[in-house]
Design a protein around this motif. Structure first.
Motif, PDB file in Angstrom:
ATOM      1  N   ALA A 129      41.838  42.152  37.001  1.00  0.00           N
ATOM      2  CA  ALA A 129      42.730  42.290  35.641  1.00  0.00           C
ATOM      3  C   ALA A 129      41.798  42.672  34.516  1.00  0.00           C
ATOM      4  CB  ALA A 129      43.596  41.078  35.141  1.00  0.00           C
ATOM      5  N   LYS A 130      40.448  42.202  34.657  1.00  0.00           N
ATOM      6  CA  LYS A 130      39.546  42.369  33.576  1.00  0.00           C
ATOM      7  C   LYS A 130      39.048  43.843  33.833  1.00  0.00           C
ATOM      8  CE  LYS A 130      37.817  37.889  33.024  1.00  0.00           C
ATOM      9  NZ  LYS A 130      38.022  37.356  31.756  1.00  0.00           N
ATOM     10  N   LEU A 131      38.709  44.373  35.045  1.00  0.00           N
ATOM     11  CA  LEU A 131      38.336  45.559  35.141  1.00  0.00           C
ATOM     12  C   LEU A 131      39.663  46.741  34.860  1.00  0.00           C
ATOM     13  CD1 LEU A 131      36.324  47.613  36.685  1.00  0.00           C
ATOM     14  CD2 LEU A 131      37.629  47.267  38.904  1.00  0.00           C
ATOM     15  N   ALA A 132      40.676  46.435  34.944  1.00  0.00           N
ATOM     16  CA  ALA A 132      41.540  47.189  34.546  1.00  0.00           C
ATOM     17  C   ALA A 132      41.817  47.234  33.319  1.00  0.00           C
ATOM     18  CB  ALA A 132      42.854  47.029  35.085  1.00  0.00           C
ATOM     19  N   ALA A 133      41.653  46.038  32.393  1.00  0.00           N
ATOM     20  CA  ALA A 133      41.555  46.221  30.965  1.00  0.00           C
ATOM     21  C   ALA A 133      40.586  46.946  30.382  1.00  0.00           C
ATOM     22  CB  ALA A 133      41.668  44.692  30.453  1.00  0.00           C
ATOM     23  N   THR A 134      39.332  46.964  31.189  1.00  0.00           N
ATOM     24  CA  THR A 134      38.143  47.553  30.682  1.00  0.00           C
ATOM     25  C   THR A 134      38.417  49.047  30.536  1.00  0.00           C
ATOM     26  OG1 THR A 134      36.680  45.595  31.396  1.00  0.00           O
ATOM     27  CG2 THR A 134      35.747  47.822  31.017  1.00  0.00           C
ATOM     28  N   VAL A 135      39.019  49.580  31.678  1.00  0.00           N
ATOM     29  CA  VAL A 135      39.228  51.105  31.933  1.00  0.00           C
ATOM     30  C   VAL A 135      40.179  51.536  30.906  1.00  0.00           C
ATOM     31  CG1 VAL A 135      39.998  52.698  33.360  1.00  0.00           C
ATOM     32  CG2 VAL A 135      38.720  50.972  34.397  1.00  0.00           C
ATOM     33  N   LEU A 136      41.265  50.554  30.717  1.00  0.00           N
ATOM     34  CA  LEU A 136      42.389  50.922  29.756  1.00  0.00           C
ATOM     35  C   LEU A 136      41.857  50.998  28.421  1.00  0.00           C
ATOM     36  CD1 LEU A 136      45.249  51.596  29.199  1.00  0.00           C
ATOM     37  CD2 LEU A 136      45.860  48.941  29.092  1.00  0.00           C
ATOM     38  N   VAL A 137      40.987  49.922  27.863  1.00  0.00           N
ATOM     39  CA  VAL A 137      40.367  50.183  26.770  1.00  0.00           C
ATOM     40  C   VAL A 137      39.371  51.283  26.465  1.00  0.00           C
ATOM     41  CG1 VAL A 137      38.725  49.001  25.092  1.00  0.00           C
ATOM     42  CG2 VAL A 137      40.451  47.564  26.230  1.00  0.00           C
ATOM     43  N   GLY A 138      38.520  51.592  27.609  1.00  0.00           N
ATOM     44  CA  GLY A 138      37.755  52.663  27.544  1.00  0.00           C
ATOM     45  C   GLY A 138      38.392  54.126  27.180  1.00  0.00           C
ATOM     46  N   VAL A 139      39.516  54.280  28.063  1.00  0.00           N
ATOM     47  CA  VAL A 139      40.366  55.352  27.906  1.00  0.00           C
ATOM     48  C   VAL A 139      41.036  55.587  26.621  1.00  0.00           C
ATOM     49  CG1 VAL A 139      42.179  56.694  28.833  1.00  0.00           C
ATOM     50  CG2 VAL A 139      40.497  55.913  30.188  1.00  0.00           C
ATOM     51  N   THR A 140      41.699  54.421  26.082  1.00  0.00           N
ATOM     52  CA  THR A 140      42.533  54.426  24.881  1.00  0.00           C
ATOM     53  C   THR A 140      41.510  54.453  23.798  1.00  0.00           C
ATOM     54  OG1 THR A 140      44.111  53.022  25.942  1.00  0.00           O
ATOM     55  CG2 THR A 140      44.091  52.906  23.488  1.00  0.00           C
ATOM     56  N   SER A 141      40.400  54.130  23.571  1.00  0.00           N
ATOM     57  CA  SER A 141      39.574  54.143  22.474  1.00  0.00           C
ATOM     58  C   SER A 141      39.168  55.439  22.382  1.00  0.00           C
ATOM     59  CB  SER A 141      38.212  53.143  22.553  1.00  0.00           C
ATOM     60  OG  SER A 141      37.622  53.535  23.841  1.00  0.00           O
ATOM     61  N   MET A 142      38.617  56.218  23.388  1.00  0.00           N
ATOM     62  CA  MET A 142      38.487  57.598  23.336  1.00  0.00           C
ATOM     63  C   MET A 142      39.374  58.498  22.915  1.00  0.00           C
ATOM     64  SD  MET A 142      35.092  57.785  23.867  1.00  0.00           S
ATOM     65  CE  MET A 142      34.648  56.219  23.116  1.00  0.00           C
ATOM     66  N   LEU A 143      40.672  58.244  23.408  1.00  0.00           N
ATOM     67  CA  LEU A 143      41.735  59.101  23.294  1.00  0.00           C
ATOM     68  C   LEU A 143      41.803  58.993  21.271  1.00  0.00           C
ATOM     69  CD1 LEU A 143      44.336  58.541  26.154  1.00  0.00           C
ATOM     70  CD2 LEU A 143      43.028  60.549  25.353  1.00  0.00           C
ATOM     71  N   LEU A 144      41.710  57.548  21.029  1.00  0.00           N
ATOM     72  CA  LEU A 144      41.788  57.088  19.632  1.00  0.00           C
ATOM     73  C   LEU A 144      40.646  57.939  18.770  1.00  0.00           C
ATOM     74  CD1 LEU A 144      43.352  55.722  17.279  1.00  0.00           C
ATOM     75  CD2 LEU A 144      41.618  53.782  17.781  1.00  0.00           C
ATOM     76  N   ALA A 145      39.505  58.162  19.341  1.00  0.00           N
ATOM     77  CA  ALA A 145      38.264  58.717  18.707  1.00  0.00           C
ATOM     78  C   ALA A 145      38.740  60.127  18.641  1.00  0.00           C
ATOM     79  CB  ALA A 145      37.110  58.671  19.570  1.00  0.00           C
ATOM     80  N   VAL A 146      39.453  61.010  19.812  1.00  0.00           N
ATOM     81  CA  VAL A 146      39.854  62.267  19.607  1.00  0.00           C
ATOM     82  C   VAL A 146      40.705  62.668  18.462  1.00  0.00           C
ATOM     83  CG1 VAL A 146      40.856  63.916  20.956  1.00  0.00           C
ATOM     84  CG2 VAL A 146      39.212  62.645  22.025  1.00  0.00           C
ATOM     85  N   GLY A 147      41.843  61.784  18.628  1.00  0.00           N
ATOM     86  CA  GLY A 147      42.863  61.878  17.401  1.00  0.00           C
ATOM     87  C   GLY A 147      42.216  61.608  16.164  1.00  0.00           C
ATOM     88  N   LEU A 148      41.351  60.796  16.104  1.00  0.00           N
ATOM     89  CA  LEU A 148      40.960  60.581  14.547  1.00  0.00           C
ATOM     90  C   LEU A 148      39.907  61.814  14.226  1.00  0.00           C
ATOM     91  CD1 LEU A 148      40.141  56.779  14.550  1.00  0.00           C
ATOM     92  CD2 LEU A 148      42.025  57.686  13.407  1.00  0.00           C
ATOM     93  N   GLY A 149      39.249  62.145  15.330  1.00  0.00           N
ATOM     94  CA  GLY A 149      38.369  63.491  15.137  1.00  0.00           C
ATOM     95  C   GLY A 149      39.150  64.704  14.865  1.00  0.00           C
ATOM     96  N   ALA A 150      40.385  64.745  15.376  1.00  0.00           N
ATOM     97  CA  ALA A 150      41.274  66.012  14.947  1.00  0.00           C
ATOM     98  C   ALA A 150      41.818  65.596  13.620  1.00  0.00           C
ATOM     99  CB  ALA A 150      42.534  65.967  15.997  1.00  0.00           C
ATOM    100  N   ALA A 151      42.118  64.485  13.199  1.00  0.00           N
ATOM    101  CA  ALA A 151      42.500  64.318  11.720  1.00  0.00           C
ATOM    102  C   ALA A 151      41.492  64.756  10.560  1.00  0.00           C
ATOM    103  CB  ALA A 151      43.078  62.846  11.658  1.00  0.00           C
ATOM    104  N   GLY A 152      40.284  64.129  10.914  1.00  0.00           N
ATOM    105  CA  GLY A 152      39.046  64.312  10.283  1.00  0.00           C
ATOM    106  C   GLY A 152      38.895  65.883  10.065  1.00  0.00           C
ATOM    107  N   ASN A 153      39.057  66.660  11.077  1.00  0.00           N
ATOM    108  CA  ASN A 153      38.767  68.011  11.123  1.00  0.00           C
ATOM    109  C   ASN A 153      39.740  68.790  10.170  1.00  0.00           C
ATOM    110  OD1 ASN A 153      37.534  70.628  11.842  1.00  0.00           O
ATOM    111  ND2 ASN A 153      38.946  70.707  13.594  1.00  0.00           N
TER     112      ASN A 153
END
Length: 279
Positions: A129-153
């Motif tokens: 469960a910790k491993l799945a949560a780690t992967v989920l946080v990694g994917v979600t955070s990078m998608l968030l970075a992409v979204g915020l990057g698009a907004a900043g652009n």
């Protein structure tokens, strides 16, 4: 007079004695705790502590500072989606593995394992469960970075009056997400082996920042290392994901080194975590 059977002292002592060993197979896991619920619990445990809260605050503050710096100091030509996404993603890529480390080591360093492994004696499920949560946080955070990057652009182009420049393809974004997830998994693997917050953090930063310096020196000065570097240098193969150009042999090098740097150590770490005593 009641004739209901009662547990004998020997049985009771056997159940108690298994509480701190291995998989605690002598204990009965509480019903109704599904794997999805375990993932949600582990996600909450990552962020509802003081360390998790301030880590997320640090990521948010650093990302905001980096975005403002791009808006102020970047030239019109470099004011692109890639610049904003990189500015936001770099703090995440450095600090999010710390979240993965603390998510594992807290069970041993902060003694929460006494409760966790009593409620769910099969430690393998908790680690999964910790491993799945780690992967989920990694994917979600990078998608968030992409979204915020698009907004900043969009914001930067509006403020500076320049044309919108995107530059990153969907495939390139996917490779960046994969690279950051691999970084979080490295922190996770080290944490399962060491199971001490301070030691695991030192180990992660040594692997993430000191080891690449050493391999870089070897690559520049030793011909024998240049010949084998792609077969042994996992970090170099991981960085290749950021460059965007990944040929079939590059994926092969990444898979080969990832097996030896992530899969085998993870197997060892899980075995140690399952068998270790929680005090």
């Amino acid at each position: 007079m009641s004739t209901a059977p009662t547990a004998t002292p020997s049985v009771a002592l056997q159940d108690v004695s298994t509480a701190g060993r291995g998989d605690s197979s002598g204990m009965i896991e509480r019903p109704g705790i599904g794997f999805g619920r375990l993932i949600r619990i582990e996600l909450r445990k990552m962020f509802d502590t003081r360390s998790g809260f301030w880590l997320m605050m640090s990521i948010g503050i650093l990302s905001l500072i980096a975005t403002v710096a791009v808006l102020i100091f970047a030239s019109d030509e470099s004011l692109t989606f890639e610049s904003f996404a990189t500015a936001i993603g770099v703090p995440m890529s450095i600090l999010l593995p710390v979240v993965a480390v603390l998510g594992v080591t807290s069970e041993w360093s902060q003694r929460s394992g006494l409760t966790t492994f009593t409620m769910v004696p099969r430690r393998g499920r908790i680690i999964a469960a910790k491993l799945a949560a780690t992967v989920l946080v990694g994917v979600t955070s990078m998608l968030l970075a992409v979204g915020l990057g698009a907004a900043g652009n969009l914001l930067g182009a509006t403020i500076r009056g320049v044309d919108l420049t995107w530059g990153l393809s969907i495939a390139a974004v996917g490779k960046i997400i994969l690279a950051n997830v691999l970084g979080m998994l490295m922190g996770f693997v080290i944490a399962t082996i060491i199971r001490n917050s301070a030691g695991a953090l030192v180990g992660y930063f040594a692997v993430a920042f000191v080891l690449p310096t050493i391999t870089g020196i070897l690559y520049g000065t030793q011909a024998w290392f240049r010949d084998i570097s792609r077969w042994v240098d996992f970090q170099a193969n991981q960085v290749q994901l950021y460059d965007g150009a990944m040929e079939a042999n590059d994926w092969g090098y990444l898979a080969f080194t990832g097996f030896f740097w992530l899969v085998i150590p993870l197997f060892i770490g899980v075995r140690l975590a399952v068998r270790s005593e929680v005090k």
